[in-house]
Design a protein around this motif. Sequence first.
Motif, PDB file in Angstrom:
ATOM      1  N   PHE A  71     -35.953  -4.553  -3.270  1.00 15.48           N
ATOM      2  CA  PHE A  71     -35.668  -3.991  -1.960  1.00 15.48           C
ATOM      3  C   PHE A  71     -36.705  -2.925  -1.606  1.00 15.48           C
ATOM      4  CE2 PHE A  71     -32.819  -1.875   1.173  1.00 15.48           C
ATOM      5  CZ  PHE A  71     -32.590  -3.000   1.940  1.00 15.48           C
ATOM      6  N   GLY A  72     -37.030  -2.088  -2.589  1.00 17.97           N
ATOM      7  CA  GLY A  72     -38.045  -1.054  -2.396  1.00 17.97           C
ATOM      8  C   GLY A  72     -39.370  -1.688  -1.996  1.00 17.97           C
ATOM      9  N   PHE A  73     -39.688  -2.770  -2.677  1.00 20.79           N
ATOM     10  CA  PHE A  73     -40.945  -3.455  -2.379  1.00 20.79           C
ATOM     11  C   PHE A  73     -40.914  -4.024  -0.963  1.00 20.79           C
ATOM     12  CE2 PHE A  73     -43.709  -7.179  -2.390  1.00 20.79           C
ATOM     13  CZ  PHE A  73     -44.888  -6.577  -2.802  1.00 20.79           C
ATOM     14  N   PHE A  74     -39.770  -4.562  -0.589  1.00 18.83           N
ATOM     15  CA  PHE A  74     -39.597  -5.142   0.751  1.00 18.83           C
ATOM     16  C   PHE A  74     -39.829  -4.078   1.829  1.00 18.83           C
ATOM     17  CE2 PHE A  74     -36.558  -5.948   4.257  1.00 18.83           C
ATOM     18  CZ  PHE A  74     -37.126  -7.116   4.754  1.00 18.83           C
ATOM     19  N   ILE A  75     -39.210  -2.897   1.622  1.00 20.55           N
ATOM     20  CA  ILE A  75     -39.346  -1.806   2.592  1.00 20.55           C
ATOM     21  C   ILE A  75     -40.819  -1.383   2.687  1.00 20.55           C
ATOM     22  CG2 ILE A  75     -38.685   0.609   3.072  1.00 20.55           C
ATOM     23  CD1 ILE A  75     -36.312  -1.036   3.387  1.00 20.55           C
ATOM     24  N   PHE A  76     -41.449  -1.320   1.517  1.00 21.64           N
ATOM     25  CA  PHE A  76     -42.861  -0.946   1.480  1.00 21.64           C
ATOM     26  C   PHE A  76     -43.692  -1.950   2.286  1.00 21.64           C
ATOM     27  CE2 PHE A  76     -46.968  -1.656  -0.706  1.00 21.64           C
ATOM     28  CZ  PHE A  76     -47.560  -0.419  -0.439  1.00 21.64           C
ATOM     29  N   ALA A  77     -43.391  -3.226   2.109  1.00 23.79           N
ATOM     30  CA  ALA A  77     -44.127  -4.273   2.817  1.00 23.79           C
ATOM     31  C   ALA A  77     -43.932  -4.141   4.322  1.00 23.79           C
ATOM     32  CB  ALA A  77     -43.673  -5.645   2.326  1.00 23.79           C
ATOM     33  N   VAL A  78     -42.686  -3.876   4.728  1.00 25.40           N
ATOM     34  CA  VAL A  78     -42.409  -3.716   6.161  1.00 25.40           C
ATOM     35  C   VAL A  78     -43.223  -2.545   6.713  1.00 25.40           C
ATOM     36  CG1 VAL A  78     -40.636  -3.072   7.841  1.00 25.40           C
ATOM     37  CG2 VAL A  78     -40.106  -4.745   6.077  1.00 25.40           C
ATOM     38  N   GLY A  79     -43.267  -1.445   5.940  1.00 22.80           N
ATOM     39  CA  GLY A  79     -44.030  -0.263   6.359  1.00 22.80           C
ATOM     40  C   GLY A  79     -45.501  -0.595   6.508  1.00 22.80           C
ATOM     41  N   LEU A  80     -46.012  -1.371   5.575  1.00 17.41           N
ATOM     42  CA  LEU A  80     -47.426  -1.743   5.583  1.00 17.41           C
ATOM     43  C   LEU A  80     -47.761  -2.562   6.824  1.00 17.41           C
ATOM     44  CD1 LEU A  80     -49.433  -1.032   3.333  1.00 17.41           C
ATOM     45  CD2 LEU A  80     -49.321  -3.427   2.621  1.00 17.41           C
ATOM     46  N   ILE A  81     -46.884  -3.537   7.093  1.00 18.14           N
ATOM     47  CA  ILE A  81     -47.107  -4.384   8.271  1.00 18.14           C
ATOM     48  C   ILE A  81     -47.056  -3.537   9.540  1.00 18.14           C
ATOM     49  CG2 ILE A  81     -46.146  -6.273   9.647  1.00 18.14           C
ATOM     50  CD1 ILE A  81     -45.177  -7.460   6.922  1.00 18.14           C
ATOM     51  N   VAL A 130     -34.472   8.924   8.828  1.00 17.71           N
ATOM     52  CA  VAL A 130     -33.088   8.997   8.359  1.00 17.71           C
ATOM     53  C   VAL A 130     -32.711   7.719   7.626  1.00 17.71           C
ATOM     54  CG1 VAL A 130     -30.688   9.065   9.111  1.00 17.71           C
ATOM     55  CG2 VAL A 130     -32.324  10.663  10.069  1.00 17.71           C
ATOM     56  N   MET A 131     -33.120   6.594   8.190  1.00 13.15           N
ATOM     57  CA  MET A 131     -32.791   5.323   7.531  1.00 13.15           C
ATOM     58  C   MET A 131     -33.447   5.229   6.159  1.00 13.15           C
ATOM     59  SD  MET A 131     -32.779   2.481  10.522  1.00 13.15           S
ATOM     60  CE  MET A 131     -33.343   1.215   9.427  1.00 13.15           C
ATOM     61  N   GLY A 132     -34.710   5.599   6.113  1.00 13.24           N
ATOM     62  CA  GLY A 132     -35.445   5.540   4.849  1.00 13.24           C
ATOM     63  C   GLY A 132     -34.804   6.443   3.807  1.00 13.24           C
ATOM     64  N   PHE A 133     -34.405   7.619   4.261  1.00 10.40           N
ATOM     65  CA  PHE A 133     -33.780   8.588   3.365  1.00 10.40           C
ATOM     66  C   PHE A 133     -32.462   8.021   2.824  1.00 10.40           C
ATOM     67  CE2 PHE A 133     -31.517  12.744   2.724  1.00 10.40           C
ATOM     68  CZ  PHE A 133     -32.316  13.163   1.669  1.00 10.40           C
ATOM     69  N   GLY A 134     -31.693   7.415   3.725  1.00 13.86           N
ATOM     70  CA  GLY A 134     -30.406   6.825   3.329  1.00 13.86           C
ATOM     71  C   GLY A 134     -30.588   5.719   2.309  1.00 13.86           C
ATOM     72  N   ILE A 135     -31.565   4.858   2.590  1.00 15.89           N
ATOM     73  CA  ILE A 135     -31.805   3.734   1.665  1.00 15.89           C
ATOM     74  C   ILE A 135     -32.199   4.269   0.285  1.00 15.89           C
ATOM     75  CG2 ILE A 135     -33.364   1.804   1.178  1.00 15.89           C
ATOM     76  CD1 ILE A 135     -33.443   1.330   4.228  1.00 15.89           C
TER      77      ILE A 135
END
Length: 318
Positions: free
Chosen positions: A241-251, A278-283
């Motif tokens: 999931f962390g990797f997924f979020i990172f990928a979304v951020g990169l895109i 806030v969302m990132g912090f929550g996740i």
Amino acid sequence: MNQHYKDEKINLLSLVVPVYFEQECIEEFISQVVSHLDHYKQNFEIVFIDDGSTDSTVKLIKAKAQMDLRIKLLEFSYNHGKELAVTAGISHARGDAIIYMDPDLQDPPEKIIDFVNELNKGYDLVFGIREERFGNPIDKLLSETFWFIIRRLSGEKIPKGIAVMRIFNRKFADQFLKYGEVNRFIEGIFMDISYNWTTIVIPHRPRFAGVSKFNFTKKIGLAMRAVLDYSDKPLETVSLFGFFIFAVGLIAAFVVLTLVLLGVDFKLGWPSMFTILVMGFGIQLFLIGVVAKYIGNIYKEVKRRPLFSIKETTNIDV
Ligand code: UDP
Ligand code: MG
């Protein structure tokens, strides 16, 4: 001799029955079990484990135990939860076969001999499978979701519609008792032992009396514990999931950069920044929480405390 009773392989059958505020069910349960097993001339003991009830459960069992030495009782000094109650029962059962069932008559005592006969065919473990589930639709949905997840985690090894009622032999019980973890999910351990097992279908009835001890929050707690104790897949999911979020951020960064380079007048206002933060912090907190649960479990295990605390026994020498 009754035709259902095939051979005498089982000299002593132990019933392991956890009880927690079951005063409405106890007497009926005992009377059904005793008449059924006496009818088939099966030698037995019932090992009740009181998980810290403060109603008349203990008093009622003791009264029966005074008249019938086959009725035995272990009393926990406080509520440990059903998994440990069952474990204590198995560790004090003396039979060469052990049946584990609840006293609320949801699982049918009149099927005990069928379980015995099935075990005698040469299995180490026989699970009861419920014909259908009673209860309200929300309970049913919760339970089905829970078992769906657990079955997926176990590689579909755990049978569908599994009931509480099951029988296993001494060899299986001894292996079970080698598992020393405090946080335990019984079905997980049963499948881990992975001896020769089969299933039989049994009817499933509503509770005879009283209410379920597993309310919504307790059920969610149980499900969480089962998943965490059974599998470390959530840890993998956390990193994925962390990797997924990172990928979304990169895109997103790439898209923004391209738009800026193309000269598009592109401004992110503070509301969007705020939302993302806030969302990132929550996740992050959530994922740290998952990891922390595992650490908490490790902490409990490394303390190596006794699994349970028995304050009194009746008809049992310890
Ligand atoms: N139980 C227990 N300790 C607890 C909660 C429940 O020993 O903290 C016992 C309870 O007495 C019963 C069995 O576990 O024998 C299953 O509980 P219940 O029938 O309330 O659950 P359900 O069948 O609704 O899942
Ligand atoms: Mg029940």
